[in-house]
Design a protein around this motif. Structure first.
Motif, mmCIF file in Angstrom:
data_model
loop_
_atom_site.group_PDB
_atom_site.id
_atom_site.type_symbol
_atom_site.label_atom_id
_atom_site.label_comp_id
_atom_site.label_asym_id
_atom_site.label_seq_id
_atom_site.Cartn_x
_atom_site.Cartn_y
_atom_site.Cartn_z
ATOM 1 N N ASP A 1 4.272 7.009 6.354
ATOM 2 C CA ASP A 1 2.476 7.884 6.558
ATOM 3 C C ASP A 1 2.106 6.568 5.905
ATOM 4 O O ASP A 1 1.108 6.881 6.963
ATOM 5 C CB ASP A 1 2.763 8.561 5.379
ATOM 6 N N VAL A 2 1.908 5.622 5.594
ATOM 7 C CA VAL A 2 0.830 4.750 4.806
ATOM 8 C C VAL A 2 0.840 3.216 7.130
ATOM 9 O O VAL A 2 0.476 3.314 7.699
ATOM 10 C CB VAL A 2 1.129 3.657 4.166
ATOM 11 N N ALA A 3 2.229 3.294 6.656
ATOM 12 C CA ALA A 3 2.434 2.361 8.736
ATOM 13 C C ALA A 3 1.583 3.072 9.413
ATOM 14 O O ALA A 3 1.673 2.812 10.962
ATOM 15 C CB ALA A 3 4.323 2.008 8.407
ATOM 16 N N ALA A 4 2.227 4.712 9.617
ATOM 17 C CA ALA A 4 1.932 5.585 10.719
ATOM 18 C C ALA A 4 -0.226 5.146 10.746
ATOM 19 O O ALA A 4 -0.719 5.355 11.677
ATOM 20 C CB ALA A 4 2.286 7.144 10.713
ATOM 21 N N THR B 1 13.200 7.870 5.689
ATOM 22 C CA THR B 1 13.882 7.595 7.205
ATOM 23 C C THR B 1 13.672 6.244 8.071
ATOM 24 O O THR B 1 12.327 6.465 8.188
ATOM 25 C CB THR B 1 14.466 8.833 7.607
ATOM 26 N N LYS B 2 14.923 5.820 8.038
ATOM 27 C CA LYS B 2 14.237 4.696 9.380
ATOM 28 C C LYS B 2 14.010 5.091 10.263
ATOM 29 O O LYS B 2 13.635 4.477 11.495
ATOM 30 C CB LYS B 2 15.840 4.056 9.271
ATOM 31 N N GLU B 3 14.339 6.797 11.227
ATOM 32 C CA GLU B 3 13.825 7.055 12.542
ATOM 33 C C GLU B 3 11.854 7.437 12.214
ATOM 34 O O GLU B 3 11.287 6.611 12.951
ATOM 35 C CB GLU B 3 14.485 8.618 12.455
ATOM 36 N N GLY B 4 11.735 7.610 11.050
ATOM 37 C CA GLY B 4 10.237 8.114 10.229
ATOM 38 C C GLY B 4 9.669 6.597 10.795
ATOM 39 O O GLY B 4 8.237 6.250 11.496
ATOM 40 N N MET B 5 10.549 5.367 10.556
ATOM 41 C CA MET B 5 9.474 4.158 10.404
ATOM 42 C C MET B 5 9.894 3.540 11.357
ATOM 43 O O MET B 5 8.568 3.440 11.697
ATOM 44 C CB MET B 5 10.172 3.087 9.056
ATOM 45 N N ALA B 6 10.523 3.491 12.115
ATOM 46 C CA ALA B 6 10.431 3.032 13.701
ATOM 47 C C ALA B 6 9.865 3.591 14.559
ATOM 48 O O ALA B 6 9.311 3.029 15.299
ATOM 49 C CB ALA B 6 12.207 2.813 14.249
ATOM 50 N N VAL C 1 1.367 -1.351 -0.100
ATOM 51 C CA VAL C 1 0.265 0.117 -0.130
ATOM 52 C C VAL C 1 1.119 1.297 0.230
ATOM 53 O O VAL C 1 1.391 1.715 1.210
ATOM 54 C CB VAL C 1 -0.635 0.106 0.898
ATOM 55 N N ARG C 2 0.412 2.348 -0.410
ATOM 56 C CA ARG C 2 1.947 3.767 -1.019
ATOM 57 C C ARG C 2 0.924 4.827 -0.341
ATOM 58 O O ARG C 2 1.963 5.301 -0.107
ATOM 59 C CB ARG C 2 1.779 3.986 -2.161
ATOM 60 N N SER C 3 -0.001 5.068 -0.264
ATOM 61 C CA SER C 3 -0.479 6.163 0.259
ATOM 62 C C SER C 3 -2.002 5.889 0.809
ATOM 63 O O SER C 3 -3.094 4.637 0.718
ATOM 64 C CB SER C 3 -0.708 6.803 -1.070
ATOM 65 N N VAL D 1 13.385 3.274 2.524
ATOM 66 C CA VAL D 1 12.095 3.428 3.191
ATOM 67 C C VAL D 1 11.269 4.980 2.105
ATOM 68 O O VAL D 1 12.035 5.407 2.254
ATOM 69 C CB VAL D 1 12.521 4.172 4.381
ATOM 70 N N ARG D 2 10.130 4.981 1.951
ATOM 71 C CA ARG D 2 9.515 6.539 1.115
ATOM 72 C C ARG D 2 9.191 6.527 2.934
ATOM 73 O O ARG D 2 8.158 6.356 3.488
ATOM 74 C CB ARG D 2 8.914 5.509 0.000
ATOM 75 N N ASP D 3 8.342 7.982 1.927
ATOM 76 C CA ASP D 3 7.236 9.252 2.394
ATOM 77 C C ASP D 3 6.220 9.641 1.956
ATOM 78 O O ASP D 3 7.011 10.749 1.906
ATOM 79 C CB ASP D 3 8.093 9.660 3.879
#
Length: 318
Positions: free
Chosen positions: A147-150, A180-185, A111-113, A172-174
């Motif tokens: 953004d999708v994971a969040a 960033t890895k920090e955002g995904m973490a 899922v991309r968005s 990693v995309r946003d």
């Protein structure tokens, strides 16, 4: 191997899983017998978690690996399509293809968005129905996007999230930009705090970080909320090393034999249709001035997703 709780799903998974894409035709292209033997070896060594997908076309490997055994691994599959009917077909295909009455985890694939998630409402509706009927135990999605994971943390029906993360943020995309890895973490922690099960993909950056084996695994396995990391094994010794890592018996100075594996395009076969460009999750492919697809290896994470999209099989990984 020890087993970890996968969020609130009730499923217990080993800290490393086997990403079965690797043995299929878009990567190593093993025969069913050879690929199944490797999957069975991993199961014999104690790994109990397998990841596959509809378009990987690797169900025969899993079915053969389980034939005549008492193994009952946790299996996750995925579907790219958006409609109710397509997802229903995908779940039934998975059950038949792997000779399973129930699929443990079924995901919306890549899922991309948020708008992409909304576009696939029909497929999501079927997954919720399948879970209610008991033909699927847990549902969720896979994504490369922070953004999708969040977003998933706030969707109560999501049981499981399968995000991309590694210690160099490769792939990693946003939104429409690099993430960033920090955002995904942080997104992973949000999901874990919300009771979602999280298992991680591309911890070796699609193979690009294999030479930094210990650093890659230490980072991914040290993240709060990650229950398992999915690894694409191609050889028995790779299974052995990952088990040694989790058992704490591996030589901390271990450096794998790095092989030069890259996505390549045969210019004699490429028809310049652009299907692979549209399929690439990391925008590593483009059409050159001659109309032939070209690869930007600084962006390519060798995930192999482009190969099935090519109608003439011009994309090669070696």
């Amino acid at each position: 191997m020890i087993k970890n709780k996968l969020g609130n799903t009730g499923l217990l998974v080993t800290p490393a899983g086997f990403g079965v894409l690797t043995v299929g035709k878009t990567q190593l292209n093993y025969s069913v017998g050879k690929g199944a033997a490797l999957v069975r070896y991993a199961l014999e060594r104690g790994i109990n978690f397998l990841d596959t997908a509809q378009y990987y076309e690797t169900y025969p490997y899993i079915k053969e690996a389980l034939k005549g055994t008492s193994f009952c691994p946790v299996i996750s599959s995925k579907c790219l399509h958006s409609s109710y009917s397509d997802m229903k077909y995908a779940v039934e295909e998975a059950k038949a293809g792997m000779d399973r009455d129930v699929i443990d985890i079924f995901l919306l694939h890549e899922v991309r968005s948020a708008s992409d998630f909304a576009r696939r409402a029909g497929a999501w509706e079927y997954l919720l129905e399948a879970k209610a009927k008991g033909t699927v135990k847990a549902v969720g999605l896979s994504t490369h996007h922070v953004d999708v994971a969040a977003m998933c943390a706030g969707v109560k029906e999501v049981d499981v999230v399968f995000p991309l993360i590694n210690f160099k943020s490769l792939g990693v995309r946003d939104g429409n930009a690099a993430g960033t890895k920090e955002g995904m973490a942080a997104a992973i922690k949000m999901n874990a705090d919300a009771g979602k099960g999280v298992f991680a993909m591309k911890v070796f950056g699609g193979g690009n970080l294999t030479g930094e084996y210990m650093a890659a695994l230490d980072y991914a396995t040290g993240l709060f909320g990650v229950s398992s990391v999915m690894v694409g094994f191609g050889h028995r010794h790779e299974v052995d090393r990952i088990i040694e890592y989790f058992e704490g018996t591996i030589d901390r100075g271990y450096v794998p034999d790095i092989r030069d594996k890259k996505i390549r395009v045969d210019p004699g076969d490429c028809e310049g249709c652009g299907s692979c460009v549209d399929r690439c999750p990391n925008r590593a492919l483009s059409l050159g001035s001659n109309g032939v697809c070209k690869v930007d290896h600084s962006l390519c994470i060798t995930c192999g997703y482009c190969a099935p999209a090519c109608p003439v099989r011009a994309i090669i990984m070696y």
